[in-house]
Design an enzyme around this catalytic site. Structure first.
Site, mmCIF file in Angstrom:
data_model
loop_
_atom_site.group_PDB
_atom_site.id
_atom_site.type_symbol
_atom_site.label_atom_id
_atom_site.label_comp_id
_atom_site.label_asym_id
_atom_site.label_seq_id
_atom_site.Cartn_x
_atom_site.Cartn_y
_atom_site.Cartn_z
ATOM 1 N N LYS A 88 28.889 15.590 68.976
ATOM 2 C CA LYS A 88 27.780 14.502 68.148
ATOM 3 C C LYS A 88 27.915 12.770 68.689
ATOM 4 C CE LYS A 88 28.225 18.610 64.748
ATOM 5 N NZ LYS A 88 27.893 18.249 63.158
ATOM 6 N N LYS A 126 30.714 21.889 70.517
ATOM 7 C CA LYS A 126 30.019 21.121 69.816
ATOM 8 C C LYS A 126 30.446 19.656 70.149
ATOM 9 C CE LYS A 126 29.353 23.211 65.968
ATOM 10 N NZ LYS A 126 29.788 22.568 64.022
ATOM 11 N N CYS A 176 25.389 21.063 51.681
ATOM 12 C CA CYS A 176 25.555 21.843 52.886
ATOM 13 C C CYS A 176 24.439 23.008 51.907
ATOM 14 C CB CYS A 176 26.868 22.258 53.844
ATOM 15 S SG CYS A 176 27.636 23.187 52.583
ATOM 16 N N ARG A 222 24.439 17.205 70.289
ATOM 17 C CA ARG A 222 23.904 17.689 69.384
ATOM 18 C C ARG A 222 22.604 16.503 69.449
ATOM 19 N NH1 ARG A 222 24.934 22.147 66.073
ATOM 20 N NH2 ARG A 222 26.938 23.380 67.152
HETATM 21 FE FE1 SRM Z 1 27.132 22.153 60.120
HETATM 22 C C1 SRM Z 1 28.562 25.509 61.320
HETATM 23 C C2 SRM Z 1 24.955 23.716 59.046
HETATM 24 C C3 SRM Z 1 25.682 19.568 59.820
HETATM 25 C C4 SRM Z 1 30.064 20.845 60.580
HETATM 26 N N1 SRM Z 1 26.547 24.300 60.226
HETATM 27 C C5 SRM Z 1 27.829 25.489 60.854
HETATM 28 C C6 SRM Z 1 26.723 27.055 60.751
HETATM 29 C C7 SRM Z 1 25.832 26.754 61.562
HETATM 30 C C8 SRM Z 1 26.849 28.234 60.425
HETATM 31 C C9 SRM Z 1 27.134 28.735 61.479
HETATM 32 O O1 SRM Z 1 28.167 28.363 61.748
HETATM 33 O O2 SRM Z 1 26.846 30.099 61.047
HETATM 34 C C10 SRM Z 1 25.357 25.852 59.352
HETATM 35 C C11 SRM Z 1 23.705 26.938 58.614
HETATM 36 C C12 SRM Z 1 23.396 27.070 57.654
HETATM 37 C C13 SRM Z 1 22.355 26.905 57.368
HETATM 38 O O3 SRM Z 1 22.227 28.328 57.377
HETATM 39 O O4 SRM Z 1 21.327 26.312 58.163
HETATM 40 C C14 SRM Z 1 25.398 24.619 59.600
HETATM 41 N N2 SRM Z 1 25.708 22.164 59.588
HETATM 42 C C15 SRM Z 1 24.957 22.552 58.555
HETATM 43 C C16 SRM Z 1 23.376 21.475 58.171
HETATM 44 C C17 SRM Z 1 22.300 22.014 58.279
HETATM 45 C C18 SRM Z 1 24.476 20.731 56.493
HETATM 46 C C19 SRM Z 1 23.341 20.465 55.852
HETATM 47 O O5 SRM Z 1 23.141 21.415 54.469
HETATM 48 O O6 SRM Z 1 22.366 19.233 56.192
HETATM 49 C C20 SRM Z 1 23.757 20.198 58.730
HETATM 50 C C21 SRM Z 1 22.882 20.502 60.474
HETATM 51 C C22 SRM Z 1 23.250 19.530 61.276
HETATM 52 C C23 SRM Z 1 22.033 19.465 62.927
HETATM 53 O O7 SRM Z 1 21.156 18.978 62.030
HETATM 54 O O8 SRM Z 1 22.415 19.455 63.340
HETATM 55 C C24 SRM Z 1 25.263 20.394 59.629
HETATM 56 N N3 SRM Z 1 27.366 20.944 59.957
HETATM 57 C C25 SRM Z 1 27.692 19.589 60.139
HETATM 58 C C26 SRM Z 1 28.054 18.112 60.211
HETATM 59 C C27 SRM Z 1 27.320 17.117 59.151
HETATM 60 C C28 SRM Z 1 27.296 15.923 60.763
HETATM 61 O O9 SRM Z 1 27.222 16.421 61.340
HETATM 62 O O10 SRM Z 1 27.690 14.585 60.458
HETATM 63 C C29 SRM Z 1 29.141 18.593 60.098
HETATM 64 C C30 SRM Z 1 30.632 18.195 60.504
HETATM 65 C C31 SRM Z 1 30.738 16.851 61.320
HETATM 66 C C32 SRM Z 1 31.817 17.942 62.369
HETATM 67 O O11 SRM Z 1 30.860 18.405 63.648
HETATM 68 O O12 SRM Z 1 32.650 18.126 62.301
HETATM 69 C C33 SRM Z 1 29.376 20.251 60.409
HETATM 70 N N4 SRM Z 1 29.027 23.053 61.033
HETATM 71 C C34 SRM Z 1 29.972 22.680 61.036
HETATM 72 C C35 SRM Z 1 30.702 23.294 61.311
HETATM 73 C C36 SRM Z 1 32.479 22.702 61.580
HETATM 74 C C37 SRM Z 1 32.930 22.074 63.228
HETATM 75 C C38 SRM Z 1 34.186 22.091 63.622
HETATM 76 O O13 SRM Z 1 34.760 21.907 63.883
HETATM 77 O O14 SRM Z 1 35.330 23.316 63.049
HETATM 78 C C39 SRM Z 1 30.406 23.941 61.690
HETATM 79 C C40 SRM Z 1 31.345 25.979 62.531
HETATM 80 C C41 SRM Z 1 31.160 25.795 63.671
HETATM 81 O O15 SRM Z 1 31.089 24.985 64.663
HETATM 82 O O16 SRM Z 1 32.343 27.339 63.864
HETATM 83 C C42 SRM Z 1 28.872 24.606 61.479
HETATM 84 FE FE1 SF4 Z 2 28.750 25.126 56.916
HETATM 85 FE FE2 SF4 Z 2 28.327 24.976 54.209
HETATM 86 FE FE3 SF4 Z 2 28.227 26.715 56.066
HETATM 87 FE FE4 SF4 Z 2 30.051 26.063 55.372
HETATM 88 S S1 SF4 Z 2 28.722 27.077 54.013
HETATM 89 S S2 SF4 Z 2 29.331 26.271 57.762
HETATM 90 S S3 SF4 Z 2 29.312 24.081 55.270
HETATM 91 S S4 SF4 Z 2 26.791 24.877 55.883
#
Ligand code: SRM
Ligand code: SF4
Length: 595
Positions: A206, A204, A439, A140
């Site tokens: 990172k 994914k 988030c 990513r």
């Molecule tokens: Fe995330 C899934 C938003 C950083 C762990 N994340 C999602 C999704 C795409 C929901 C989905 O799968 O349908 C969210 C979209 C929400 C929306 O409406 O925009 C979403 N993640 C975000 C963002 C926008 C949060 C924010 O408020 O800024 C961040 C976008 C990052 C980017 O630009 O690439 C975001 N997500 C993170 C982080 C923090 C980081 O990377 O530093 C994490 C935790 C670190 C990690 O990956 O372990 C994170 N997102 C997840 C997960 C759990 C992954 C796992 O290992 O279980 C999901 C769910 C999944 O992948 O199934 C997820």
């Molecule tokens: Fe990520 Fe928040 Fe959506 Fe959960 S509710 S997947 S923490 S953006």
């Protein structure tokens, strides 16, 4: 959801093409075919629906209000003033809710409808920004410390991160064919994917680069982290390598858990790409492809052992890793206000509540703000004046914004604009508010169980009132909230964290530090706001009376035994003999304590 497994979808997708072209052309629905909903992620977009309207639409027998989120690939979160203006225009034309800065220094646009998706993608690419691999089972957006002061180190890390991001891009031309009308070469067959193979990664992946003493990228939350080791003049000697960080967990499933990355050694700058490729391909070959919830690198490492993992990546890279070098982290937040880089340029770090850049949002004190217009005005000013092209907009991994490389003589004019457009909120905001992360959650995130971004201002006001009652309104506590346990705001690294369980209900987690080196732990399960505030009240009272000088709230709770954090959830710094390089702050933001 699709009856096809994600692994099958990837494998049969003809290198991420699937039937995306047909899905996009179908005028009958605002959605994509099921398998294409998975594939579009690799192109940097998610199909979503407006959750606030679900019931109403169902009652009216309409399909959900489908739209798309688009996420950019912007390594280190750097864009020029010109690109800023282009993104602003794109958001204003095609998206709802402005521009959103993410916790990985990307932009997200929400609410783009299917019929305008391609035009939006083309406009983003015309701004020389792409969205390829911003989502999906690939590497990513690469995060980089936003550090505005150490200009040379930042430039070196940014270049390194951009090169690594390019190196780890998928090889397929699918993105260019679908969005940019590139002709497919009929005879060429399917492209080789030397790094990823036909099924890409199991999950994914990172990467983040940190520059101590700041850990704004939360390097221990990354699958692969690089901690820059600088010499006394600020040049990059190399990096400590961390592996196996990750936040995501599932409520009630002990097989899933947040994990801090393990420090495994040191690499020179010219070894970064080789070690990253060795780690990515090891995860490709050994990651769990049967159980997606257990497919992240952290589980591969825990299941097979760190020693095995280190030997395997050294074998693949063709060199072994010497021991990690000393490093110390002081803080994982941002430093707000004006500072001066070693190059004499001025840098301004602005607080953007939950990263949402819009006009008319509330800043938590009930004031309407005009952040989108204000940043547009600043970008125009910088463009007018940018004689040497050095000003840039730099997103931080804490969802904030640095306007970097400003000619010192422009400071007064920028200051006038931030006051005019309400972008100076960081000056009056409490440290709690300045450091808080939320988030996205409702209404767009399909996985949200509870509110996060929309609830944050109100929640902060209530916690602020509680702190004020105990005379500690200026306590620099890090609070993070996520709408579900996936951990997108890295809540398990918050001194106080709320992790959504159901509408209005959260797990209250306590006890992380503010350096990103210790995870928090569950304190109360599934409670509503009143109980959250009642649980915090006596803890704040104790903290007010019993804390030692500069003691963080999380450290205090651990010292007093309120929460117990197992040693496996702690990463210790390696002490350094010389003092960390001093940073020149030219604006003292009141009540900010850097502990
Ligand atoms: Fe995330 C899934 C938003 C950083 C762990 N994340 C999602 C999704 C795409 C929901 C989905 O799968 O349908 C969210 C979209 C929400 C929306 O409406 O925009 C979403 N993640 C975000 C963002 C926008 C949060 C924010 O408020 O800024 C961040 C976008 C990052 C980017 O630009 O690439 C975001 N997500 C993170 C982080 C923090 C980081 O990377 O530093 C994490 C935790 C670190 C990690 O990956 O372990 C994170 N997102 C997840 C997960 C759990 C992954 C796992 O290992 O279980 C999901 C769910 C999944 O992948 O199934 C997820
Ligand atoms: Fe990520 Fe928040 Fe959506 Fe959960 S509710 S997947 S923490 S953006």
């Amino acid at each position: 959801m699709s009856t096809h497994s994600v692994e099958d979808i990837k494998h049969e997708s003809h290198r991420l093409r699937g039937s995306l072209l047909e899905s996009l052309a179908d005028p009958v629905t605002g959605a994509l075919r099921e398998d294409d909903q998975t594939l579009i992620k690799y192109h940097g977009s998610y199909q979503q629906d407006q959750r606030d309207f679900r019931d109403e639409r169902r009652a009216a027998k309409l399909e959900p209000a489908y739209s798309f989120m688009i996420r950019t690939r912007t390594p280190g979160g750097v864009v020029t003033p010109q690109q800023w203006l282009q993104l602003d225009a794109i958001a204003t034309t095609y998206a709802e809710r402005g521009l959103r800065i993410t916790t990985r220094q990307a932009f997200q646009l929400h609410g783009v409808i299917k019929s305008e998706l391609k035009a939006t993608m083309q406009a983003i690419n015309a701004a020389l920004i792409d969205t390829l691999a911003a989502c999906g089972d690939v590497n990513r957006n690469v995060a980089v410390a936003a550090n505005p002061q150490l200009s040379a180190a930042h430039a070196a890390l940014h270049a390194q991160a951009a090169a690594l991001s390019e190196h780890l891009l998928p090889n397929t031309r699918a993105y260019y064919e679908i969005w940019l009308d590139e002709e497919r070469v009929a005879s060429s067959g399917e492209e080789a994917e030397p790094i990823y193979g036909a099924r890409y990664l199991p999950r994914k992946f990172k990467i983040g680069f940190a520059i101590p003493p700041y850990n704004d990228v939360d390097v221990f939350a990354q699958d692969l982290g690089f901690i820059a080791i600088l010499d006394e003049r600020g040049s990059v000697l190399g990096y400590n390598v961390t592996v196996g960080g990750g936040m995501g967990a599932t409520h009630g499933d002990p097989e899933t858990y947040p994990r801090l990355g393990s420090v495994i050694g040191f690499v020179a700058p010219d070894q970064v790409i080789a070690i990253a490729e060795a780690i990515v391909t090891t995860q490709r070959d050994y990651g769990n492809r049967d159980v997606r919830k257990r497919a992240r690198l952290k589980y591969t490492i825990d299941d097979r052992g760190l020693d095995w993992f280190k030997l395997e990546i050294e074998r693949r890279a063709g060199f072994s890793l010497p021991p990690a070098r000393p490093f110390v982290f002081e803080h994982n937040g941002d430093r707000f206000g004006w500072s001066e880089g070693e190059d004499g340029r001025a840098h301004l770090t602005l607080r953007i509540p939950a990263g949402r850049i819009v006009d008319g949002a509330l800043d938590g004190r009930g004031d309407a703000v005009r952040h989108l217009s204000g940043l547009r005005a600043i970008a125009r000013l910088l463009l007018e004046d940018d004689r040497d092209d050095r000003a840039e907009f730099r997103m931080t991994p804490n969802q904030n914004l640095v306007i970097a490389g400003i000619a010192p003589e422009l400071r007064a004019r920028v200051d006038a604009l931030i006051a005019e457009f309400g972008l100076d909120g960081y000056r009056a905001a409490s440290p709690l508010r300045r450091n808080a992360l939320a988030c996205v959650a409702f209404p767009t995130c399909g996985l949200a169980m509870a509110e996060a971004e929309r609830y944050l201002p109100d929640l902060i006001s209530k916690v602020e009132a509680l702190l004020a009652r105990h005379g500690i309104a200026d306590a620099p506590i890090h609070l993070r909230i996520s709408g579900c346990p996936n951990g997108c705001s890295r809540p398990y690294l918050g001194e106080i964290a709320l992790v959504g369980k159901a509408p209005g209900r959260y797990n209250l987690m306590l006890g992380a530090d503010h350096r990103g080196q210790r995870l928090n732990t569950l304190y109360r399960d599934n409670i509503a706001e009143t109980d959250i505030l009642s649980a915090l009240d006596p803890l704040f009272a104790d903290y007010a009376g019993e804390r030692t000088q500069d003691e963080g709230f999380g450290d205090f709770l651990v010292r007093r035994g309120v929460v117990a954090i197992p040693e496996r959830d702690v990463r210790r710094a390696i002490p350094i003999e010389h003092a960390p390089i001093e940073h020149a702050l030219i604006e003292h933001v009141p009540t900010e304590a850097l502990t």
